[in-house]
Write a protein that holds these residues in place. Structure first.
Motif, PDB file in Angstrom:
ATOM      1  N   THR A  72       0.454  -1.108   0.013  1.00  0.00           N
ATOM      2  CA  THR A  72      -0.326  -0.376  -0.085  1.00  0.00           C
ATOM      3  C   THR A  72       0.935   1.175   0.201  1.00  0.00           C
ATOM      4  OG1 THR A  72      -0.282   0.455   2.495  1.00  0.00           O
ATOM      5  CG2 THR A  72      -1.953  -1.311   1.329  1.00  0.00           C
ATOM      6  N   ASN A  73       2.040   1.401   0.482  1.00  0.00           N
ATOM      7  CA  ASN A  73       3.299   2.029   0.368  1.00  0.00           C
ATOM      8  C   ASN A  73       4.004   2.504  -1.806  1.00  0.00           C
ATOM      9  OD1 ASN A  73       4.357  -0.566   0.030  1.00  0.00           O
ATOM     10  ND2 ASN A  73       6.869   1.004   1.636  1.00  0.00           N
ATOM     11  N   GLN A  74       3.197   2.216  -2.536  1.00  0.00           N
ATOM     12  CA  GLN A  74       3.415   2.239  -3.469  1.00  0.00           C
ATOM     13  C   GLN A  74       4.399   3.346  -3.873  1.00  0.00           C
ATOM     14  OE1 GLN A  74       0.417   2.042  -3.255  1.00  0.00           O
ATOM     15  NE2 GLN A  74      -1.138   1.329  -4.446  1.00  0.00           N
ATOM     16  N   ASP A  75       3.662   4.640  -2.968  1.00  0.00           N
ATOM     17  CA  ASP A  75       4.720   5.978  -3.602  1.00  0.00           C
ATOM     18  C   ASP A  75       6.198   5.761  -3.431  1.00  0.00           C
ATOM     19  OD1 ASP A  75       3.438   6.079  -1.322  1.00  0.00           O
ATOM     20  OD2 ASP A  75       4.257   8.159  -1.152  1.00  0.00           O
ATOM     21  N   GLU A  76       6.478   4.823  -1.990  1.00  0.00           N
ATOM     22  CA  GLU A  76       7.655   4.790  -1.645  1.00  0.00           C
ATOM     23  C   GLU A  76       8.383   3.468  -2.455  1.00  0.00           C
ATOM     24  OE1 GLU A  76       7.217   3.554   2.307  1.00  0.00           O
ATOM     25  OE2 GLU A  76       6.377   4.991   3.308  1.00  0.00           O
ATOM     26  N   LEU A  77       7.893   3.310  -3.111  1.00  0.00           N
ATOM     27  CA  LEU A  77       8.980   2.124  -4.082  1.00  0.00           C
ATOM     28  C   LEU A  77       8.390   2.684  -4.959  1.00  0.00           C
ATOM     29  CD1 LEU A  77       6.191  -1.214  -3.021  1.00  0.00           C
ATOM     30  CD2 LEU A  77       8.484  -0.187  -2.284  1.00  0.00           C
ATOM     31  N   VAL A  94       6.711   4.902 -18.778  1.00  0.00           N
ATOM     32  CA  VAL A  94       5.587   4.923 -18.396  1.00  0.00           C
ATOM     33  C   VAL A  94       4.460   4.674 -17.725  1.00  0.00           C
ATOM     34  CG1 VAL A  94       3.210   3.336 -19.986  1.00  0.00           C
ATOM     35  CG2 VAL A  94       5.252   4.395 -21.152  1.00  0.00           C
ATOM     36  N   LEU A  95       4.018   5.471 -16.570  1.00  0.00           N
ATOM     37  CA  LEU A  95       4.058   4.822 -15.374  1.00  0.00           C
ATOM     38  C   LEU A  95       1.890   4.051 -15.003  1.00  0.00           C
ATOM     39  CD1 LEU A  95       3.862   3.951 -12.432  1.00  0.00           C
ATOM     40  CD2 LEU A  95       3.479   6.483 -12.165  1.00  0.00           C
ATOM     41  N   MET A  96       1.912   2.844 -14.765  1.00  0.00           N
ATOM     42  CA  MET A  96       0.462   2.043 -14.904  1.00  0.00           C
ATOM     43  C   MET A  96       0.452   2.639 -13.419  1.00  0.00           C
ATOM     44  SD  MET A  96      -0.961  -1.136 -16.012  1.00  0.00           S
ATOM     45  CE  MET A  96      -0.748  -2.277 -14.281  1.00  0.00           C
ATOM     46  N   THR A  97      -0.590   3.189 -12.984  1.00  0.00           N
ATOM     47  CA  THR A  97      -1.150   3.068 -11.592  1.00  0.00           C
ATOM     48  C   THR A  97      -2.627   2.684 -12.290  1.00  0.00           C
ATOM     49  OG1 THR A  97      -2.350   5.650 -11.959  1.00  0.00           O
ATOM     50  CG2 THR A  97       0.168   5.445 -10.985  1.00  0.00           C
ATOM     51  N   ALA A  98      -3.928   2.919 -11.674  1.00  0.00           N
ATOM     52  CA  ALA A  98      -4.960   2.596 -11.681  1.00  0.00           C
ATOM     53  C   ALA A  98      -5.884   3.540 -11.627  1.00  0.00           C
ATOM     54  CB  ALA A  98      -5.426   1.238 -10.443  1.00  0.00           C
ATOM     55  N   MET A  99      -7.463   3.383 -12.807  1.00  0.00           N
ATOM     56  CA  MET A  99      -8.036   4.279 -12.442  1.00  0.00           C
ATOM     57  C   MET A  99      -9.099   4.656 -11.356  1.00  0.00           C
ATOM     58  SD  MET A  99     -11.158   4.008 -14.840  1.00  0.00           S
ATOM     59  CE  MET A  99     -12.872   3.765 -14.459  1.00  0.00           C
ATOM     60  N   GLY A 100      -9.083   5.845 -11.057  1.00  0.00           N
ATOM     61  CA  GLY A 100      -9.471   6.427 -10.243  1.00  0.00           C
ATOM     62  C   GLY A 100      -7.958   7.399  -9.337  1.00  0.00           C
ATOM     63  N   ALA A 101      -7.030   6.659  -9.402  1.00  0.00           N
ATOM     64  CA  ALA A 101      -5.844   7.005  -7.823  1.00  0.00           C
ATOM     65  C   ALA A 101      -5.550   8.246  -8.195  1.00  0.00           C
ATOM     66  CB  ALA A 101      -4.363   6.440  -9.393  1.00  0.00           C
ATOM     67  N   ALA A 107      -3.272  10.197  -1.286  1.00  0.00           N
ATOM     68  CA  ALA A 107      -3.328   8.528  -2.191  1.00  0.00           C
ATOM     69  C   ALA A 107      -1.437   8.091  -2.860  1.00  0.00           C
ATOM     70  CB  ALA A 107      -3.878   8.791  -3.197  1.00  0.00           C
ATOM     71  N   PRO A 108      -1.563   7.302  -2.374  1.00  0.00           N
ATOM     72  CA  PRO A 108       0.277   6.771  -2.997  1.00  0.00           C
ATOM     73  C   PRO A 108       0.616   6.528  -3.921  1.00  0.00           C
ATOM     74  CG  PRO A 108      -0.334   5.542  -0.702  1.00  0.00           C
ATOM     75  CD  PRO A 108      -1.676   6.162  -1.305  1.00  0.00           C
ATOM     76  N   LEU A 109      -1.006   6.115  -4.602  1.00  0.00           N
ATOM     77  CA  LEU A 109      -0.446   5.927  -6.436  1.00  0.00           C
ATOM     78  C   LEU A 109      -0.416   7.419  -6.370  1.00  0.00           C
ATOM     79  CD1 LEU A 109      -2.320   2.714  -7.558  1.00  0.00           C
ATOM     80  CD2 LEU A 109      -0.024   3.510  -7.319  1.00  0.00           C
ATOM     81  N   ARG A 110      -1.413   8.431  -6.239  1.00  0.00           N
ATOM     82  CA  ARG A 110      -1.046   9.966  -7.253  1.00  0.00           C
ATOM     83  C   ARG A 110      -0.114  10.724  -6.609  1.00  0.00           C
ATOM     84  NH1 ARG A 110      -1.328  12.889 -11.183  1.00  0.00           N
ATOM     85  NH2 ARG A 110      -2.011  15.149 -10.445  1.00  0.00           N
ATOM     86  N   LYS A 111       0.731  10.246  -5.425  1.00  0.00           N
ATOM     87  CA  LYS A 111       2.161  10.904  -4.880  1.00  0.00           C
ATOM     88  C   LYS A 111       2.639   9.939  -5.626  1.00  0.00           C
ATOM     89  CE  LYS A 111       0.799  11.042   0.454  1.00  0.00           C
ATOM     90  NZ  LYS A 111       1.605  10.974   1.207  1.00  0.00           N
TER      91      LYS A 111
END
Length: 280
Positions: A72-77, A94-101, A107-111
């Protein structure tokens, strides 16, 4: 020849992306946390410990990046990878996150997305909706053992996307600078509830598959029993709640615009993956 590093190369999207890039003539290096078996095409990289990060990005011109599942700490990774990519002169990410990020800047993915956007690197961000392939992986046990899709999402609909379309979009973006500095929400062409999904799977397999809405507590218990960490289980329950609230229903034309064809339909997906659900 440009050297493309694919992180997550053994996953559902990554494995197909590697195939497509190599078919298009890219020199592809697969990042793996497993022991390297072919040094010419693989490099060791552990995003959790950052072991191998500097070596993995040496000589790389293009990078496909995603966070490993279960964390869940995607930004740290992800942020350290972006920083090292910039230091090594990577030309495109090219970065893949998720719809709604991008709905919540905290949110970590948005960071991670924002870190890439501010990096000065050429980039694209792709945010796929829920994968069709979840039905032959994460949700398959209930189908095989009980003929049921067990989920706590009520009658809500999702514009499910085939992971092969996600890989095709990523390959397209890695092969062009035409769309640099843009982000894309990736969906299928139509939104379906899980009763409709079950009917399509039934038609493809010749078996009776149905959907059963279950309490959130039952879903949480099942995820924990399957071995998911508590924090990631909580994350899964949150995004399943977003699905139930209707946030997965939206469709976009991004796949059609980028690939020049319609997204793969759930009917085609079910036909292609039929063997996954057909009982011996």
């Amino acid at each position: 020849m440009s050297r493309t590093l694919v992180i997550g190369a053994n996953g559902t999207v990554g494995s197909e992306l590697v195939r497509l890039l190599r078919a298009a003539g890219h020199q592809v290096v697969k990042a793996t946390s497993r022991p390297v078996t072919d040094p010419a095409t693989e490099v060791h990289l552990n995003l959790l410990t950052r072991a191998g990060l500097d070596t993995a990005l040496q000589g790389v011109s293009k990078l496909f990046l995603l966070s490993p599942p279960g964390h869940t700490n995607q930004d740290e990774l992800l942020k350290p990878v972006i920083d090292v990519a910039k230091a090594h002169g990577v030309q495109k990410v090219v970065l893949m996150t998720a719809m709604g990020a991008n709905a919540d800047d905290n949110a970590p993915l948005r960071k991670a997305e924002r870190h890439l956007e501010a990096s000065g690197l050429a980039y694209n961000i792709i945010r796929p909706n829920w994968f069709m392939q979840n039905f032959n992986s994460y949700w398959i046990q209930g189908i095989l053992e009980h003929g049921k899709i067990f989920l706590p999402v009520g009658k809500a609909k999702g514009s499910f996307i085939d992971a092969r379309d996600i890989a095709a979009v990523a390959a397209r973006l890695l092969g062009t600078d035409e769309f640099n500095q843009r982000d894309f929400d990736l969906t299928g062409a139509v939104a379906l509830d899980h009763d409709a999904v079950a009917a399509i799977l039934s038609q493809a397999t010749g078996q009776t598959i149905t959907y059963q809405d279950i309490p959130e507590g039952d879903m949480r218990a099942a995820l924990l029993q399957a071995g998911l960490p508590a924090a990631y289980t909580d994350f899964m329950m949150v995004i399943l709640g977003f699905f139930k609230a209707g946030y997965a229903e939206r469709t976009t034309d991004a796949v059609h615009m980028l690939l020049g064809r319609a997204p793969i339909s759930l009917e085609q997906y079910a036909a292609d993956y039929r063997s996954a659900w057909v009982k011996a």
